[in-house]
Design an enzyme around this catalytic site. Structure first.
Site, PDB file in Angstrom:
ATOM      1  N   LYS A 291       0.837  -1.195   0.000  1.00  0.00           N
ATOM      2  CA  LYS A 291       0.000   0.000   0.000  1.00  0.00           C
ATOM      3  C   LYS A 291       0.876   1.250   0.000  1.00  0.00           C
ATOM      4  O   LYS A 291       1.869   1.321   0.708  1.00  0.00           O
ATOM      5  CB  LYS A 291      -0.909   0.016   1.233  1.00  0.00           C
ATOM      6  N   GLU A 378     -19.531  -6.889   9.287  1.00  0.00           N
ATOM      7  CA  GLU A 378     -20.511  -6.158  10.091  1.00  0.00           C
ATOM      8  C   GLU A 378     -21.550  -7.075  10.726  1.00  0.00           C
ATOM      9  O   GLU A 378     -21.986  -6.846  11.864  1.00  0.00           O
ATOM     10  CB  GLU A 378     -21.217  -5.108   9.226  1.00  0.00           C
ATOM     11  N   ARG A 406     -25.691  -3.676   5.925  1.00  0.00           N
ATOM     12  CA  ARG A 406     -25.298  -5.058   5.676  1.00  0.00           C
ATOM     13  C   ARG A 406     -25.652  -5.970   6.846  1.00  0.00           C
ATOM     14  O   ARG A 406     -25.655  -7.200   6.690  1.00  0.00           O
ATOM     15  CB  ARG A 406     -23.793  -5.110   5.410  1.00  0.00           C
TER      16      ARG A 406
END
Length: 664
Positions: A291, A378, A406
């Site tokens: 990253k 979640e 979700r």
């Protein structure tokens, strides 16, 4: 056909009109292309804000994919798609790239309406394998040629939907290509056994070294022999995997596993992808990337630069930061929770890969044994909290409003149905800047108000948020606290009034020339849109309209008799909420009022029944007819229906009609 002969210092990204334009470049030219793309991404994000670390990490992978595969004949699907900036540049959108995330500009995510190379509108994680498998199956059923490639990060791979899709894909045995982009991060550092499993795979290359030697040897045989040998080789490699990858989850699910390979070695990635392209069975290509690659600050702090506002390239300071007289709601929540946790060791904090975004970094550092980042899961976060609460703890789950969608079933079945006392903090409720349709938090009020046993509160300030959180901790029922991605407004005395279940606070405003005049106009609002409502009230007061504000605090439960007693003495009442109007609090309260009283003139303002595009908060509210100027103008229209005049405050809102688009 390629529009130019090669890539040099004089070549411009604007000359790339499609992926075909990079297929014939030398690897030296490709290396320069990657540098230019990274430079463009850093430059644009420094001006517009955006997802920086993740996009810099996949530049080389993106180039390799577009050189090997033939988009859009071959479909490349990006999970979440926040890492699609290089993809957009390589598919002819460089000329619009400087409008990234701006109102009316190109999205920071893939969007079908922008390009034939974008197959889905994305923004939430762990969906790409399901989408890709569905698209591939549809193509096979219609004899449509083309490969389907899904690019999913190791963070997104922690989401349950990804594994449901992997299981199905292995069963169907279709030639889906799953590129696992392994940077050992989602937004924050990845956690859990799945992350460790992927990391363990990254540390072994013995099998890949041996299999490539065998494959290369088979390619030298004549075709009639190589096809037969390839079948024998497949069985042989299955046996080898039993030795080298006895614990490889992807192999167990029916996938061919390739990797790990260096995600910044374009030449080698292309070699591997060309071989994978010939396979006729499901395959996982494990690519290891870094990253922030190519921009040292992002490499050193990929969390900070994951999603960042505009910044100065020399000083690295955020150029949008102003001197703040108040904390943001996120910072206020963080501070309040820390104070509560210091006094109560039963308080637990939970998040779903959003430690920094939800303000839980200080909690994680101070109380690591009471902090849980469950990854992009979640649903698990909600049910896990239920288990903790039944066990006697006090869980506080911090999730963005859009991501709580979700886990709606878990909130209903595993929490509310059983009346379990867990607390859910919905950050980024209401309009959310820059990220567009997939991230707007405008559905939570309509979604959660019908759920029995659930309390829903919407503080308007830092003080109210602190009061609500302290109140919620002591409740024996589930509580949801929602607040916007915004700076808390200046405090007023009313915000510090004690919590009374089902009741809000009445804020008295005075008229410009007649302070003793009794107000006949009332603006009723949810906490997240209080600043706009307060400014609208100030506009009205400047026009000598006696106007008050009732900040609801509680969206559920409601003390209906108290509410009716508050509104009884007002003739003109407007309900304003930072959520979608259909099924919202305003429509319900207007109906209650009209069933009780006659002769009162009312209106409801909320988000219309459509998805809300990207833009700054002011742009979003203006487009939804929720700006302070519009609200004031509409109230003037309620008071005087014959007045169809132009907005007298800034001219941006023209003809205002009751029953217009905002009332649909």
């Amino acid at each position: 056909m390629c529009n130019f002969d090669g890539w040099s210092s004089t070549t411009k990204l604007s000359q790339i009109k499609s992926p075909d334009d990079i297929k014939n470049l030398s690897y030296e030219e490709v290396s320069k292309l990657a540098e230019d793309i990274r430079s463009e991404i850093v430059s644009t994000v420094s001006k517009n804000g955006g997802h920086l670390s993740s996009n810099l990490g996949v530049v080389d992978l993106t180039i390799a994919l577009h050189r090997v595969f033939d988009s859009p004949k071959d479909a490349i699907i990006w999970d979440v798609s926040h890492q699609c900036y290089a993809h957009k540049i390589l598919t002819g959108r460089y000329e619009q790239f400087d409008t990234l995330r701006e109102a009316g500009g190109i999205s920071g995510f893939t969007k079908q309406c922008e390009s034939e190379h974008d197959f889905f509108d994305c923004g939430h994680s762990s969906t790409s394998i399901s989408q890709g498998l569905g698209l591939l199956t549809a193509r096979k059923m219609q004899s449509i040629e083309g490969k389907v490639i899904t690019v999913i990060g190791d963070g997104a791979m922690t989401g349950g939907e990804a594994f449901e899709a992997l299981s199905h894909a292995g069963t169907l045995a279709k030639d889906l290509i799953v590129v696992l982009n392994d940077n050992q991060m989602s937004i924050s550092w990845n956690t859990g056994t799945i992350s460790r499993h992927i990391s363990n795979l990254s540390m072994s290359a013995r099998y890949q070294s041996l299999r490539y030697k065998i494959d290369h040897a088979i390619e030298k045989f004549p075709e009639k022999w190589s096809n037969h040998l390839a079948k024998l080789n497949y069985r042989f490699k299955r046996g080898l995997k039993g030795i080298f990858f006895s614990n490889n989850l992807f192999v167990d699910l029916g996938f061919e596993y390739v990797g790990p390979i260096d995600g910044h070695d374009i030449r080698y990635m292309e070699h591997v992808l060309k071989r994978v392209k010939k396979l006729n069975r499901p395959v996982v290509v494990h690519v290891v990337t870094k990253k922030g690659k190519g921009f040292l600050p992002a490499e050193e702090d990929p969390i900070k630069y994951h999603g960042i506002g505009p910044f100065n390239l020399e000083t690295l300071q955020n150029t949008e930061l102003e001197e703040k007289k108040s904390l943001s709601f996120t910072e206020s929540f963080s501070s309040s929770l820390m104070k509560i946790a210091e006094k109560d060791d039963k308080v637990i904090a939970i998040t779903a890969a959003m430690t920094k975004g939800t303000g839980l970094m200080p909690f994680m550092k101070s109380y690591p044994e009471r902090f849980f980042d469950v990854g992009i899961a979640e649903q698990h976060a909600v049910t896990f909290a239920g288990g903790l609460a039944v066990g006697g703890m006090k869980p506080v789950v911090a999730i963005y409003s859009t991501f709580m969608q979700r886990a709606f079933d878990q909130l209903v079945e595993d929490i509310a149905l059983q009346n379990i006392p867990a607390i859910f903090v919905l950050d980024h409720s209401g309009p959310v800047e820059d990220d567009g349709e997939t991230h707007q938090g405008i559905f939570d009020i309509s979604m959660l108000r019908p759920v029995p046993n659930l309390s829903l509160v919407a503080p308007a300030s830092s003080v109210e948020l602190d009061l609500c959180l302290n109140w919620a901790i002591e409740q024996k029922l589930p509580v949801v606290i929602r607040y916007p991605k915004a700076i808390c407004p200046p405090e007023i005395e009313e915000f510090s009034l004690p919590i009374e279940i089902g009741r809000g606070v009445l804020i008295k405003k005075s008229t410009k020339n007649a302070e003793s005049c009794k107000a006949d106009t009332l603006l009723v609002c949810t906490g997240g849109i209080y600043p706009e409502v307060n400014k609208a009230a100030d506009y009205l007061v400047s026009e000598n309209v006696a106007c008050d504000i009732y900040n609801l605090r509680f969206l559920k439960p409601l003390d209906k008799e108290y509410f009716l007693s508050v509104v009884r003495d007002y003739d003109y009442i407007m309900f304003v909420e930072d959520g979608i109007r259909i099924g919202g609090i305003g429509t319900y309260l207007e109906s209650l009022l009209q069933r009780t009283y006659t002769g009162k003139r009312t209106a409801v303002c909320g988000f219309p029944n459509r998805f809300v595009p990207q833009g700054k908060r002011s742009d979003i509210l203006k487009s939804a007819h929720l700006s302070s100027e519009y609200l004031a103008t509409k109230m003037m229209k309620i008071r005087n229906p014959e007045n169809r005049g132009v907005n007298q405050w800034d001219g941006r809102v023209n003809q205002v009609e009751l029953g217009g688009k905002n009332d649909v």
